[in-house]
Write a protein that holds these residues in place. Structure first.
Motif, PDB file in Angstrom:
ATOM      1  N   PHE A  86       0.807  -1.283   0.362  1.00 30.72           N
ATOM      2  CA  PHE A  86      -0.002  -0.064  -0.127  1.00 30.72           C
ATOM      3  C   PHE A  86       1.151   1.282   0.270  1.00 30.72           C
ATOM      4  O   PHE A  86       1.689   1.283   1.144  1.00 30.72           O
ATOM      5  CB  PHE A  86      -1.038  -0.391   1.316  1.00 30.72           C
ATOM      6  CG  PHE A  86      -1.822  -0.577   1.289  1.00 30.72           C
ATOM      7  CD1 PHE A  86      -3.004  -1.244   0.625  1.00 30.72           C
ATOM      8  CD2 PHE A  86      -2.316  -2.611   1.466  1.00 30.72           C
ATOM      9  CE1 PHE A  86      -4.380  -2.215   0.335  1.00 30.72           C
ATOM     10  CE2 PHE A  86      -2.251  -3.548   1.701  1.00 30.72           C
ATOM     11  CZ  PHE A  86      -4.023  -2.878   0.989  1.00 30.72           C
ATOM     12  N   ARG A  87       1.031   1.481  -1.004  1.00 29.11           N
ATOM     13  CA  ARG A  87       2.014   2.768  -1.162  1.00 29.11           C
ATOM     14  C   ARG A  87       1.746   4.367  -0.314  1.00 29.11           C
ATOM     15  O   ARG A  87       2.734   4.737   0.068  1.00 29.11           O
ATOM     16  CB  ARG A  87       2.572   3.443  -2.621  1.00 29.11           C
ATOM     17  CG  ARG A  87       3.176   1.470  -3.732  1.00 29.11           C
ATOM     18  CD  ARG A  87       3.067   2.479  -4.908  1.00 29.11           C
ATOM     19  NE  ARG A  87       2.886   1.369  -5.779  1.00 29.11           N
ATOM     20  CZ  ARG A  87       4.216   0.085  -5.438  1.00 29.11           C
ATOM     21  NH1 ARG A  87       4.883   0.881  -4.903  1.00 29.11           N
ATOM     22  NH2 ARG A  87       4.010  -0.481  -6.627  1.00 29.11           N
ATOM     23  N   SER A  88       0.484   4.610  -0.429  1.00 33.38           N
ATOM     24  CA  SER A  88       0.345   5.947   0.224  1.00 33.38           C
ATOM     25  C   SER A  88       0.580   5.444   1.532  1.00 33.38           C
ATOM     26  O   SER A  88       0.897   6.590   2.035  1.00 33.38           O
ATOM     27  CB  SER A  88      -1.230   6.212   0.270  1.00 33.38           C
ATOM     28  OG  SER A  88      -1.729   5.274   0.545  1.00 33.38           O
ATOM     29  N   ILE A  89       0.351   4.943   2.229  1.00 36.46           N
ATOM     30  CA  ILE A  89       1.378   4.369   3.633  1.00 36.46           C
ATOM     31  C   ILE A  89       2.610   3.484   3.741  1.00 36.46           C
ATOM     32  O   ILE A  89       2.954   3.441   5.247  1.00 36.46           O
ATOM     33  CB  ILE A  89       0.154   3.496   4.454  1.00 36.46           C
ATOM     34  CG1 ILE A  89      -0.236   2.481   4.234  1.00 36.46           C
ATOM     35  CG2 ILE A  89      -1.464   4.592   4.475  1.00 36.46           C
ATOM     36  CD1 ILE A  89      -0.886   1.263   5.027  1.00 36.46           C
ATOM     37  N   ASP A  90       3.165   3.180   2.829  1.00 34.76           N
ATOM     38  CA  ASP A  90       4.304   2.573   2.852  1.00 34.76           C
ATOM     39  C   ASP A  90       4.190   1.446   3.942  1.00 34.76           C
ATOM     40  O   ASP A  90       5.658   1.315   4.389  1.00 34.76           O
ATOM     41  CB  ASP A  90       5.526   3.383   3.344  1.00 34.76           C
ATOM     42  CG  ASP A  90       6.520   3.362   2.692  1.00 34.76           C
ATOM     43  OD1 ASP A  90       7.251   2.282   1.618  1.00 34.76           O
ATOM     44  OD2 ASP A  90       8.187   3.294   3.703  1.00 34.76           O
ATOM     45  N   SER A  91       3.355   0.706   3.162  1.00 39.89           N
ATOM     46  CA  SER A  91       3.096  -0.933   3.982  1.00 39.89           C
ATOM     47  C   SER A  91       2.930  -1.719   3.037  1.00 39.89           C
ATOM     48  O   SER A  91       2.402  -2.000   2.315  1.00 39.89           O
ATOM     49  CB  SER A  91       2.166  -0.698   5.285  1.00 39.89           C
ATOM     50  OG  SER A  91       2.157  -2.071   5.921  1.00 39.89           O
ATOM     51  N   LYS A  92       3.664  -3.226   3.070  1.00 35.95           N
ATOM     52  CA  LYS A  92       4.002  -3.773   2.801  1.00 35.95           C
ATOM     53  C   LYS A  92       2.899  -5.307   3.472  1.00 35.95           C
ATOM     54  O   LYS A  92       3.372  -5.562   4.648  1.00 35.95           O
ATOM     55  CB  LYS A  92       5.297  -4.685   2.681  1.00 35.95           C
ATOM     56  CG  LYS A  92       5.411  -6.361   1.507  1.00 35.95           C
ATOM     57  CD  LYS A  92       6.717  -6.602   1.776  1.00 35.95           C
ATOM     58  CE  LYS A  92       6.684  -7.106   0.387  1.00 35.95           C
ATOM     59  NZ  LYS A  92       8.407  -7.475  -0.151  1.00 35.95           N
ATOM     60  N   VAL A  93       2.068  -5.698   3.224  1.00 28.52           N
ATOM     61  CA  VAL A  93       1.425  -6.984   3.128  1.00 28.52           C
ATOM     62  C   VAL A  93       1.109  -8.370   2.746  1.00 28.52           C
ATOM     63  O   VAL A  93       1.388  -7.968   1.789  1.00 28.52           O
ATOM     64  CB  VAL A  93       0.401  -5.995   3.687  1.00 28.52           C
ATOM     65  CG1 VAL A  93      -0.987  -7.230   3.940  1.00 28.52           C
ATOM     66  CG2 VAL A  93      -0.126  -4.661   4.288  1.00 28.52           C
ATOM     67  N   LEU A  94       1.725  -9.324   3.402  1.00 29.09           N
ATOM     68  CA  LEU A  94       1.803 -10.518   3.006  1.00 29.09           C
ATOM     69  C   LEU A  94       0.455 -11.116   2.932  1.00 29.09           C
ATOM     70  O   LEU A  94      -0.236 -11.001   4.008  1.00 29.09           O
ATOM     71  CB  LEU A  94       2.908 -11.051   3.290  1.00 29.09           C
ATOM     72  CG  LEU A  94       4.383 -10.822   3.471  1.00 29.09           C
ATOM     73  CD1 LEU A  94       5.248 -11.299   3.951  1.00 29.09           C
ATOM     74  CD2 LEU A  94       4.719 -10.421   2.341  1.00 29.09           C
ATOM     75  N   TYR A  95      -0.233 -11.810   1.773  1.00 28.88           N
ATOM     76  CA  TYR A  95      -1.920 -12.403   2.236  1.00 28.88           C
ATOM     77  C   TYR A  95      -1.410 -13.746   1.954  1.00 28.88           C
ATOM     78  O   TYR A  95      -0.620 -14.312   1.215  1.00 28.88           O
ATOM     79  CB  TYR A  95      -2.396 -12.226   0.803  1.00 28.88           C
ATOM     80  CG  TYR A  95      -3.072 -10.654   0.944  1.00 28.88           C
ATOM     81  CD1 TYR A  95      -3.675  -9.938   2.399  1.00 28.88           C
ATOM     82  CD2 TYR A  95      -2.032  -9.602   0.864  1.00 28.88           C
ATOM     83  CE1 TYR A  95      -4.272  -8.752   2.425  1.00 28.88           C
ATOM     84  CE2 TYR A  95      -2.524  -8.388   0.836  1.00 28.88           C
ATOM     85  CZ  TYR A  95      -3.724  -7.944   1.820  1.00 28.88           C
ATOM     86  OH  TYR A  95      -3.961  -6.325   2.230  1.00 28.88           O
ATOM     87  N   ASP A  96      -1.079 -14.948   2.738  1.00 27.05           N
ATOM     88  CA  ASP A  96      -1.223 -15.957   2.123  1.00 27.05           C
ATOM     89  C   ASP A  96      -2.809 -16.552   1.372  1.00 27.05           C
ATOM     90  O   ASP A  96      -3.465 -15.648   0.887  1.00 27.05           O
ATOM     91  CB  ASP A  96      -1.788 -17.180   3.598  1.00 27.05           C
ATOM     92  CG  ASP A  96      -0.724 -16.621   4.817  1.00 27.05           C
ATOM     93  OD1 ASP A  96       0.681 -16.206   4.238  1.00 27.05           O
ATOM     94  OD2 ASP A  96      -0.539 -17.199   5.986  1.00 27.05           O
ATOM     95  N   ASP A  97      -2.082 -18.229   1.150  1.00 31.97           N
ATOM     96  CA  ASP A  97      -3.124 -18.420   0.275  1.00 31.97           C
ATOM     97  C   ASP A  97      -4.686 -18.418   0.427  1.00 31.97           C
ATOM     98  O   ASP A  97      -5.275 -18.986  -0.217  1.00 31.97           O
ATOM     99  CB  ASP A  97      -2.782 -19.723  -0.733  1.00 31.97           C
ATOM    100  CG  ASP A  97      -2.264 -20.738   0.190  1.00 31.97           C
ATOM    101  OD1 ASP A  97      -2.676 -20.886   1.635  1.00 31.97           O
ATOM    102  OD2 ASP A  97      -2.181 -22.215  -0.372  1.00 31.97           O
ATOM    103  N   GLU A  98      -4.676 -18.814   1.548  1.00 31.64           N
ATOM    104  CA  GLU A  98      -5.915 -18.561   2.680  1.00 31.64           C
ATOM    105  C   GLU A  98      -5.913 -17.814   3.697  1.00 31.64           C
ATOM    106  O   GLU A  98      -4.908 -17.888   4.084  1.00 31.64           O
ATOM    107  CB  GLU A  98      -5.429 -20.501   3.179  1.00 31.64           C
ATOM    108  CG  GLU A  98      -7.164 -20.572   3.950  1.00 31.64           C
ATOM    109  CD  GLU A  98      -6.882 -22.523   3.994  1.00 31.64           C
ATOM    110  OE1 GLU A  98      -6.790 -23.065   3.825  1.00 31.64           O
ATOM    111  OE2 GLU A  98      -6.698 -22.786   5.633  1.00 31.64           O
ATOM    112  N   ILE A  99      -7.276 -17.227   3.488  1.00 33.52           N
ATOM    113  CA  ILE A  99      -7.208 -16.416   4.660  1.00 33.52           C
ATOM    114  C   ILE A  99      -8.720 -16.215   5.333  1.00 33.52           C
ATOM    115  O   ILE A  99      -9.574 -16.773   4.615  1.00 33.52           O
ATOM    116  CB  ILE A  99      -7.254 -15.369   3.735  1.00 33.52           C
ATOM    117  CG1 ILE A  99      -6.229 -14.335   3.326  1.00 33.52           C
ATOM    118  CG2 ILE A  99      -7.651 -13.393   5.162  1.00 33.52           C
ATOM    119  CD1 ILE A  99      -5.993 -13.135   1.830  1.00 33.52           C
TER     120      ILE A  99
END
Length: 162
Positions: A86-99
């Motif tokens: 999320f560039r606007s908050i400079d935050s990298k999020v990792l989403y697993d194949d199952e949420i």
């Protein structure tokens, strides 16, 4: 007489074998959808139904989405893990194949499969909620019970902003 399985049948059977017991326990009487286009539409619809931003989970390769209304349990299965910044908050999020998450109005609790990447650390997100909609803020709580708050606008899909 034996039945020939198609390639799609085999893929679906493999997906069910590797799904978590948590999803399996909520599958009965749930709305379940398959295929990227319908999964994307339905998952965003579920988010909007609980007043959460529709861009919270960027979806590219969704395989299955399910929602059990009697237990308020929502899940998403993707072809593979996804990294999103999320560039606007400079935050990298990792989403697993199952949420997975238990959902209610403005809240997702006991979230699994979502991690925030902060430097060398990956911290699991446990809850996502909007306390006061008028504030325009959304809060992410990690498993250590610390959290960060951001503007809700940062998580609305760009197409919706137009």
């Amino acid at each position: 007489m034996t039945t020939q399985l198609t390639v799609n049948d085999r893929k679906n059977a493999e997906m069910y074998r590797r799904t978590s017991p948590l999803i399996a326990s909520h599958r009965k009487n749930a709305e379940v959808y398959h295929g990227n286009a319908i999964c994307k539409e339905k998952f965003r619809g579920f988010l909007e139904k609980i007043s959460m931003p529709n861009g919270l989970f960027p979806l590219d390769d969704a395989v299955e989405v399910g929602y059990n209304a009697s237990t308020d349990f929502l899940w998403l299965i993707q072809k593979k893990e996804k990294d999103h910044t999320f560039r606007s908050i400079d935050s990298k999020v990792l989403y697993d194949d199952e949420i997975t998450a238990f959902v209610e109005e403005r809240r997702m609790s006991r979230v699994t499969g979502v991690r925030n990447k902060s430097g060398p650390l990956e911290i699991s997100v446990s809850d996502i909620y909007i306390d006061d909609p008028a504030s325009g803020k959304i809060k992410f709580v990690v498993t250590t019970q610390f959290g960060q708050t951001f503007s809700i606008q940062e998580f609305i899909d760009d197409e919706s902003k137009k």
